[in-house]
Enzyme design. Sequence first.
Site, short mmCIF file in Angstrom:
data_model
loop_
_atom_site.label_atom_id
_atom_site.label_comp_id
_atom_site.label_asym_id
_atom_site.label_seq_id
_atom_site.Cartn_x
_atom_site.Cartn_y
_atom_site.Cartn_z
N GLU A 75 0.82 -1.21 0.00
CA GLU A 75 0.00 0.00 0.00
C GLU A 75 0.86 1.26 0.00
O GLU A 75 1.82 1.38 0.77
CB GLU A 75 -0.93 0.05 1.22
N ASP A 144 9.33 5.40 15.25
CA ASP A 144 9.31 6.84 15.03
C ASP A 144 9.73 7.53 16.32
O ASP A 144 9.14 7.28 17.39
CB ASP A 144 7.89 7.27 14.62
N ASP A 146 10.45 11.45 17.78
CA ASP A 146 10.18 12.84 17.42
C ASP A 146 10.65 13.77 18.53
O ASP A 146 10.35 13.54 19.71
CB ASP A 146 8.67 13.01 17.19
N CYS A 156 17.21 24.38 25.30
CA CYS A 156 17.89 25.20 24.31
C CYS A 156 17.01 26.32 23.80
O CYS A 156 17.46 27.18 23.03
CB CYS A 156 18.33 24.33 23.13
N CYS A 167 19.46 20.58 20.54
CA CYS A 167 18.46 19.56 20.86
C CYS A 167 18.48 18.40 19.87
O CYS A 167 18.01 17.30 20.20
CB CYS A 167 17.07 20.16 20.97
N VAL A 201 13.38 11.04 13.53
CA VAL A 201 13.99 9.94 12.78
C VAL A 201 13.02 8.77 12.73
O VAL A 201 12.18 8.59 13.63
CB VAL A 201 15.32 9.50 13.41
N ASP A 363 6.89 6.79 19.60
CA ASP A 363 5.46 6.79 19.32
C ASP A 363 5.09 5.33 19.05
O ASP A 363 5.21 4.84 17.93
CB ASP A 363 5.16 7.65 18.10
#
Length: 463
Positions: A75, A144, A146, A156, A167, A201, A363
């Site tokens: 998909e 994942d 984030d 920062c 960061c 990433v 996540d």
Amino acid sequence: MTEMELETSFAEDESEDVPNTASVEAAVVSPAPASKAVTCTPELLKMYYSRLFPFSLLYDWLSYGSNTSVFSKREFSFTIEPVPDEEIYIRYQSFTTQEELAQAIVKRCPKKIDIGAVFSHSPKEKDTLQAGQLKPELRELVFDVDLTDYDGVRKCGCTGAQICRVCWGFMPMAVKVMDQALREDFGFEHIAWFYSGRRGVHAWVCDEVAKSLTDEARHAIAGYFEVNLGSENNKEVQLAHPLHPMLARAYELLEPMFIDQVLPASGHGLLATPENCQAFLDELPEAAAPVREKLLPHWTTPAKFNNTTPAEKWESIKEHLSAFLSAKKGVAKAAKNMSTKERNRLENWPVEMVFRHGYPRLDVNVSKARNHLLKSPFCVHPKTGRVCVPIVNVDSFNPFTVPTLPKLEQELIKLDASADWKQTSLKDYFEGFENTFLNPLMKEIRRKQRDAAEQKAAIIGDF
């Protein structure tokens, strides 16, 4: 904010992945506010897809050795913008060949491409199948991470979608911990890491056994990495005593980076000022109050503060805690009525502090379901115009030097019309992916195919 912190300031918030709840083929979604800088226009996307997108790399990877029966059941989803400020999200796209995929992408010029599972049937046949017939069968194990989830420890000045070089240092910490555990604890070999194009990433684990995992198994693996890092109201990190071997190994990996990137003024400044040292010592559990009182005048008095570096202060508090718990002569002793829970927490406290700042925040919803889509590698982030490039060496990777569409356009202007990504600043990223990930993966696939052919020949006597 400093000049470094202002190096990028993409303030709009946006999810980096696509929820798996969409049940319609296309849906209009709320438009995001446009970026002030021209980073991603239909014209720039057309240029990128028609001349630079590495369709052959993506096809070779996702077909796993030109297996068209696998690729044709994969998909894809597109987010397109047929008119300004109106996005349409299209699911259940599938393609038989590399050329068919390329033609569709160049024609539709999607702002975003997402990749899902390999299904029991071609997803484009969804409307011709009976309910429940279209089922996910294979899917890479994906993760994942984030930077938004690090807002509580980013000192920062960045929040939300903003990032800076300070960061960003949390991302190598996460990558190293997860990559090591995936390889050493689960035995996975074919792991590809990608920059999301903005503030995070993604990992794609592509071993055969990883692709075949059930949703329950994926949930369990994601849970293996979960640590309760506390909350705003209760900052205690929940750690077992003794530490699980994976967590003990993660601490050894993270502590040097914590010392270099979190403690000093050049990082997040956790021990860079007397005020920050006061706040740091206040984090000690009440059972260690004697240690706090011992260190407080040395760390918060201006005349004494500069006598030690942040790294030396870190070693000092670890030594004082150890001596306190072991009742070393000349050091304040731990209370005799200290509970086992309090003692264990004090022993784990250095680990707690390192993990609170550097341990991966996942996540888990992205990882635990096969039918969850994730942004396609090699596509372009619509807010930044940056290509979602492979991360070959996480230590040297710099998100601020990743090629953008305007930069690539300028590079192509100087080249002839036949030039492709091999003549641009994408070359090192894409060739690195090919050499370190794709070629070893293809080599193993060919070996397994050869072994299977030899075994079949042996059974039927065809020598």
